[in-house]
Design a protein around this motif. Structure first.
Motif, PDB file in Angstrom:
ATOM      1  N   LEU B 222     -11.311  46.320  12.549  1.00  0.00           N
ATOM      2  CA  LEU B 222     -11.017  47.095  11.203  1.00  0.00           C
ATOM      3  C   LEU B 222      -9.732  46.460  10.466  1.00  0.00           C
ATOM      4  O   LEU B 222      -9.758  46.177   9.256  1.00  0.00           O
ATOM      5  N   GLU B 223      -8.689  46.064  11.150  1.00  0.00           N
ATOM      6  CA  GLU B 223      -7.568  45.469  10.399  1.00  0.00           C
ATOM      7  C   GLU B 223      -7.079  44.119  11.220  1.00  0.00           C
ATOM      8  O   GLU B 223      -7.111  43.957  12.538  1.00  0.00           O
ATOM      9  N   VAL B 224      -6.442  43.287  10.458  1.00  0.00           N
ATOM     10  CA  VAL B 224      -5.929  41.994  11.130  1.00  0.00           C
ATOM     11  C   VAL B 224      -4.289  41.772  10.570  1.00  0.00           C
ATOM     12  O   VAL B 224      -4.099  41.934   9.307  1.00  0.00           O
ATOM     13  N   THR B 225      -3.398  41.649  11.270  1.00  0.00           N
ATOM     14  CA  THR B 225      -2.181  40.996  10.946  1.00  0.00           C
ATOM     15  C   THR B 225      -2.052  39.731  11.009  1.00  0.00           C
ATOM     16  O   THR B 225      -2.385  39.098  12.204  1.00  0.00           O
ATOM     17  N   VAL B 226      -2.139  38.980  10.082  1.00  0.00           N
ATOM     18  CA  VAL B 226      -1.993  37.389   9.937  1.00  0.00           C
ATOM     19  C   VAL B 226      -0.527  36.983   9.789  1.00  0.00           C
ATOM     20  O   VAL B 226       0.397  37.683   9.200  1.00  0.00           O
ATOM     21  N   LYS B 227      -0.329  35.747  10.505  1.00  0.00           N
ATOM     22  CA  LYS B 227       0.877  35.013  10.338  1.00  0.00           C
ATOM     23  C   LYS B 227       1.033  34.231   9.058  1.00  0.00           C
ATOM     24  O   LYS B 227      -0.099  33.700   8.715  1.00  0.00           O
ATOM     25  N   LEU B 228       1.777  34.291   8.210  1.00  0.00           N
ATOM     26  CA  LEU B 228       1.963  33.476   6.814  1.00  0.00           C
ATOM     27  C   LEU B 228       2.937  32.350   6.955  1.00  0.00           C
ATOM     28  O   LEU B 228       3.936  32.392   7.850  1.00  0.00           O
ATOM     29  N   LEU B 229       2.669  31.144   6.452  1.00  0.00           N
ATOM     30  CA  LEU B 229       3.687  30.199   6.643  1.00  0.00           C
ATOM     31  C   LEU B 229       4.244  29.927   5.082  1.00  0.00           C
ATOM     32  O   LEU B 229       3.584  30.120   4.075  1.00  0.00           O
ATOM     33  N   PRO B 230       5.562  29.077   5.059  1.00  0.00           N
ATOM     34  CA  PRO B 230       5.894  28.603   3.755  1.00  0.00           C
ATOM     35  C   PRO B 230       5.186  27.650   3.260  1.00  0.00           C
ATOM     36  O   PRO B 230       4.668  26.660   3.970  1.00  0.00           O
ATOM     37  N   GLN B 231       5.076  27.732   2.021  1.00  0.00           N
ATOM     38  CA  GLN B 231       4.131  26.801   1.335  1.00  0.00           C
ATOM     39  C   GLN B 231       4.922  25.513   1.600  1.00  0.00           C
ATOM     40  O   GLN B 231       6.111  25.523   1.271  1.00  0.00           O
ATOM     41  N   PRO B 232       4.372  24.253   1.778  1.00  0.00           N
ATOM     42  CA  PRO B 232       4.988  22.965   1.974  1.00  0.00           C
ATOM     43  C   PRO B 232       5.454  22.592   0.625  1.00  0.00           C
ATOM     44  O   PRO B 232       5.015  22.862  -0.415  1.00  0.00           O
ATOM     45  N   GLU B 233       6.723  21.832   0.752  1.00  0.00           N
ATOM     46  CA  GLU B 233       7.130  21.281  -0.671  1.00  0.00           C
ATOM     47  C   GLU B 233       6.406  20.390  -1.281  1.00  0.00           C
ATOM     48  O   GLU B 233       6.286  20.427  -2.429  1.00  0.00           O
ATOM     49  N   ARG B 234       5.603  19.734  -0.581  1.00  0.00           N
ATOM     50  CA  ARG B 234       4.647  18.442  -1.175  1.00  0.00           C
ATOM     51  C   ARG B 234       3.574  18.463  -0.317  1.00  0.00           C
ATOM     52  O   ARG B 234       3.557  18.509   1.066  1.00  0.00           O
ATOM     53  N   ALA B 235       2.381  17.928  -0.707  1.00  0.00           N
ATOM     54  CA  ALA B 235       1.419  17.652   0.034  1.00  0.00           C
ATOM     55  C   ALA B 235       0.857  16.346  -0.544  1.00  0.00           C
ATOM     56  O   ALA B 235       0.890  16.218  -2.157  1.00  0.00           O
ATOM     57  N   GLN B 236       0.548  15.246   0.079  1.00  0.00           N
ATOM     58  CA  GLN B 236      -0.209  13.938  -0.474  1.00  0.00           C
ATOM     59  C   GLN B 236      -1.314  13.704   0.145  1.00  0.00           C
ATOM     60  O   GLN B 236      -1.490  13.741   1.423  1.00  0.00           O
ATOM     61  N   LEU B 237      -2.054  13.129  -0.272  1.00  0.00           N
ATOM     62  CA  LEU B 237      -3.580  12.841  -0.071  1.00  0.00           C
ATOM     63  C   LEU B 237      -4.107  11.259  -0.053  1.00  0.00           C
ATOM     64  O   LEU B 237      -3.795  10.605  -1.310  1.00  0.00           O
TER      65      LEU B 237
END
Lengths: 353, 500
Positions: B222-237
């Motif tokens: 019925l319900e889910v409590t999820v863990k959240l993370l801080p957005q990374p400062e930067r991502a590079q591919l």
């Protein structure tokens, strides 16, 4: 000496099942203080030991349950790797099996994950003496129910662990420990602020006088955040975290009742008397306090968490947080599903099974 | 046992007196328009993402609150009707395939985000909330929900938990099971289970882990409590092109061996990358035998340091070209090709069959070589998309279901690929689940005693076997018939076990 004793262990379990003899599983006996008092015939299993397979390039290790934890950590360290959940040993005889059965994790837990997060597979003997394998040596595997993780923290009540496969990680390139003299309230405020930002935290605690944090990552990344956070560099930071992990910090000395609160990390300070040590970035709080268990537990529930009588006191009552009726009934049915004759560590986890 | 051989054009199941009684009772719980039982109303529910398997459900229920779900489950328990829960229906193994004689429980109306707690970095959401909607809702707090299956714009968090979904970023950030803190679920008898909280652990057995990947057999979420993370400062591919798949595999080992855990590390072979390029114009080099996409995230300083290291490792291991994204727009464009790989490959043939084995990475080259041989043997092309960092392989077998025996050949080919994964020490499913699709292969991966243990777990939650019955765990009877059990001198192993 490394040895595969699974055949002997299976025969012994089958006999116990046939006679309905309760067994008290013992490996290193380093965590006998934990959980409820053991009953049953002592059943030594530590001789079933040895690393079966370590593949550094795949980030996995498989070892028999009786393998000393120190041996596993040394093997990993030789390849620059580690158990990311930083398990406490609580003594030199600690084994991998006991570590997984207790499911305890150290200061890195909120940032890297818990023991259960790194278990990929297990081989067990169930209560009917059958050797069963679940999971495996790959990181993604959704075939069948996740019995491997179910074993973590079950205190051996569901089955005898024979082998465990774990995901491991490279040690961080660089680590740095910083201290800030402040109150616990200020420490919680700092931790909450930094945890919401991409700060490379790998440890955050308040020891009563100081907020102590650990940063991990690439050298340049760690140094960049050291400049932002400031704080005083703690020399020998590694020793600080190891002592915290092993409860060798002054706070844990003595034999007073030690309560463990597991609460949402940003929970304000508990309105309880006694001494407090905050770890896991606020999510794990150690409390030395002689109040009755029901008072302690009621306050933990009010804060949205639970409380464990971690160490000390009479171990014949409930030491883990009592389960609500629906969950307790389900626990009993699961126990029966694995161990129909109730031979494995009866009563070690809860008085009811 | 339910029968799934039904194809398009099937007539809705007949109305029996028992079913009429069920419908009357259901209409006492739900408004009339939320109980579907006629012809074309049922058609949208006849399959999930595994479209080769179809069956019309007996009844579809569309509850909008927990009490209704509880009443429906209790009613079906009393009347002995099986129940199949369904989220967005994007699953790839037939986990939400309906039962002709059962109730399909659509949780599509459970779309509320109940609470965002930025200080504790959690979100509590109803099971029907879409995966991507969580990250969108928490973005103003600088947070996100890490697991990102390719279907994230459509798939729901309830389905993610039921399948323990992965995604391209799970090498560093884990699967769904690593990113969920709490669940509310109903058992088949309508009992509410509240498991976990915003704290990091919970007393007793790890039921949270047990429910992840349980494919709707143990409870209805019925319900889910999820863990959240801080957005990374930067991502590079970084995108690296190779003339040889083996070199690409070696480069993956070299990156991990250097102690770097990229946020994502994906491989595509030539057929897959060309299809993705035609579809998404991501800038992939068509002449490459394989490409690797390697994403790093973290602080500015860390990403800058590591991207140079990764570039050197890629070149040292035979990449003939390494391109790093100039900006975030280009990075997302480069990812768009990979994220659209399945539909892109889908344009190459009328049908495709998506496999999902996981292998130890060191066997990648041998497994891919064997898959190429099998492709010639079965005369069906195969495109390979690979979560290279964690060994999860998605060969996409191209076929045409309207050609006489191509579907059969594709299924046989797929079965051989899964056996290949098992032989290499891997598993038959990394993230898509067993569903109805891989039941036979489960007989090869597990012994009869292990399968019996799974059934015992199932019965601890659902003693009448009414919740998504026949999925995920095969009966011993089926395994014996399938012949996957090793028969020695005419004797089945474990003759004492009942072949139910």
């Amino acid at each position: 000496m490394d040895a595969d004793r699974s055949v002997e262990l299976q025969a012994a379990v089958r006999e116990a099942a046939a006679c309905k003899t309760p067994l008290h599983i013992i490996a290193g006996d380093s965590k006998k203080f934990y959980g409820r008092a053991a009953t049953g015939t002592p059943f030594p299993v530590a001789q079933h030991c040895g690393i079966v397979h370590y593949e550094p390039g795949e980030l996995i290790i498989t070892a028999r349950a009786g393998t000393p934890l120190a041996e596993i950590e040394a093997a990993l360290a030789a390849h620059g790797q580690m158990l990311p959940f930083e398990p406490p040993h609580f003594g030199p005889t600690a084994t991998l099996g006991g570590t997984i059965a207790c499911g305890l994790s150290g200061p890195r837990r909120p940032y890297a994950g818990a023991a259960r997060d790194f278990v990929l597979g297990v081989k067990i003997i169930n209560g009917q003496g059958e050797i069963l394998k679940f999971g495996g040596e790959v990181m993604k595997n959704v075939a069948g129910f996740d019995v491997s993780r179910l074993m973590v923290g079950a205190l051996g009540t569901l089955g005898l662990l024979l082998e465990i496969s774990l995901k491991v990680l490279p040690k961080p390139q660089h680590e740095l420990t910083l201290a800030f003299t402040c109150t616990p309230q200020e420490a919680l405020a700092h931790i909450t602020e930094w945890s919401g930002q991409p700060v490379p935290l790998s440890g955050a605690c308040h020891d009563g006088a100081r907020l102590v944090v650990r940063l991990s990552g690439s050298r340049s990344g760690v140094i960049a955040f050291q400049r932002k956070l400031r704080g005083e560099v703690v020399n020998d930071g590694e020793k600080f975290w190891q002592q915290l992990r092993e409860h060798q910090h002054d706070f844990f000395k003595g034999d007073a009742l030690l309560w463990r609160f597991s609460v949402p990390p940003a929970t304000p300070l508990l309105n309880l008397p006694g001494q407090l040590f905050i770890d896991w970035g606020g999510a794990q709080r150690w409390l030395i306090n002689p109040l009755p268990a029901d008072v302690i537990r009621a306050s933990a529930v009010k804060l949205g968490g639970h409380a464990t009588l971690f160490r000390g006191g009479e171990r014949i009552g409930q030491v883990f947080h009592p389960l609500p009726p629906a969950l307790l009934a389900l626990h009993k049915r699961l126990k029966t599903a694995f161990d129909p004759h109730a031979i494995f560590n009866p009563g070690r986890l809860y008085v009811e099974f | 046992m339910p029968c799934y051989t039904v194809r398009m054009g099937q007539k809705p199941p007949a109305h029996t007196p028992e079913k009429e009684a069920l419908l009357v009772a259901l209409r006492g719980i739900l408004p009339d328009h939320s109980v579907l039982c006629e012809g074309e109303q049922l058609r949208p529910y006849e399959c999930d993402g595994l479209t080769a398997w179809r069956a019309l459900p007996g009844v579809v229920c569309l509850p909008s609150n927990a009490e209704q779900v509880q009443q429906i489950l209790r009613l079906c328990g009393q009347m002995h009707y099986p129940v199949v829960a369904r989220g967005a229906g994007t699953g790839l193994s037939g986990g939400a395939l309906p039962l002709e004689n059962g109730v399909l429980l659509s949780l599509a109306k459970f779309t509320r985000i109940l609470e965002i707690d930025a200080d504790n970095r959690t979100a509590r959401v109803e099971c029907g909330v879409r995966n991507l909607a969580i990250s969108e809702a928490v973005a103003p707090h600088g947070l996100y929900y890490a697991p990102d299956p390719s279907s994230q714009i459509a798939c729901t968090i309830g389905g993610n938990v039921a399948e323990n979904s992965g995604g391209v970023h799970c090498l560093k950030y884990g699967l769904t099971v690593h990113n969920v803190l709490g669940l509310k679920a109903l058992t088949m008898d309508g009992e509410l289970l509240e498991i976990g909280s915003k704290a990091l652990d919970t007393p007793g057995y790890d039921l949270l882990a047990l429910l992840h990947g349980s494919e709707g057999l143990l409870g209805v979420l019925l319900e889910v409590t999820v863990k959240l993370l801080p957005q990374p400062e930067r991502a590079q591919l970084a995108l690296a092109a190779f003339h040889d798949v083996t070199q690409a595999a070696q480069a993956v080992a070299a990156i991990i061996g250097a102690g770097i855990i990229p946020a994502g590390l994906e491989m595509m072979d030539n057929l897959a990358l060309c299809a993705a390029e035609d579809y998404a114009h991501a800038g992939y080099p068509r002449d490459a035998a394989a490409i690797l996409l390697c994403e790093l995230d973290g602080s500015n300083e860390e990403v800058s340091e590591l991207i140079m290291l990764v570039r050197d490792l890629l070149l040292a291991n035979g990449a003939y070209e390494v391109h790093t994204a100039r900006d975030d727009a280009e990075r997302l464009k480069m990812w768009a090709g990979r994220k659209a790989a399945f539909p892109a490959v889908g344009r190459l043939a009328p049908d495709y069959y998506c496999m999902d084995g996981t292998i130890p990475r060191r066997h990648l080259s041998a497994v891919l070589t064997r898959i190429a041989e099998l492709s010639r043997h079965y005369d069906l092309p195969v495109a390979n998309v690979f979560h290279a960092g964690d060994g999860n392989l998605h060969p996409l077998i191209l076929y045409d279901a309207n050609q006489s025996d191509e579907r059969t050949r594709a299924e046989e080919f797929g079965g051989e690929i899964l056996q290949l994964c098992l032989d290499a020490g891997g598993t038959i499913t990394g993230e898509h689940g067993v569903g109805v699709e891989k039941l036979n292969q489960m007989c090869a991966q597990f012994t009869p005693h292990e399968l019996v243990q799974f059934h015992e777990i199932k019965h601890a939650f659902d003693p009448k076997d009414l919740l998504n019955p026949g999925k995920a765990v095969p009966t011993l009877h089926r395994c014996a018939e399938h012949g996957a059990m090793h028969v020695h001198h005419g004797k089945l192993p474990f003759p004492e076990l009942e072949r139910f």
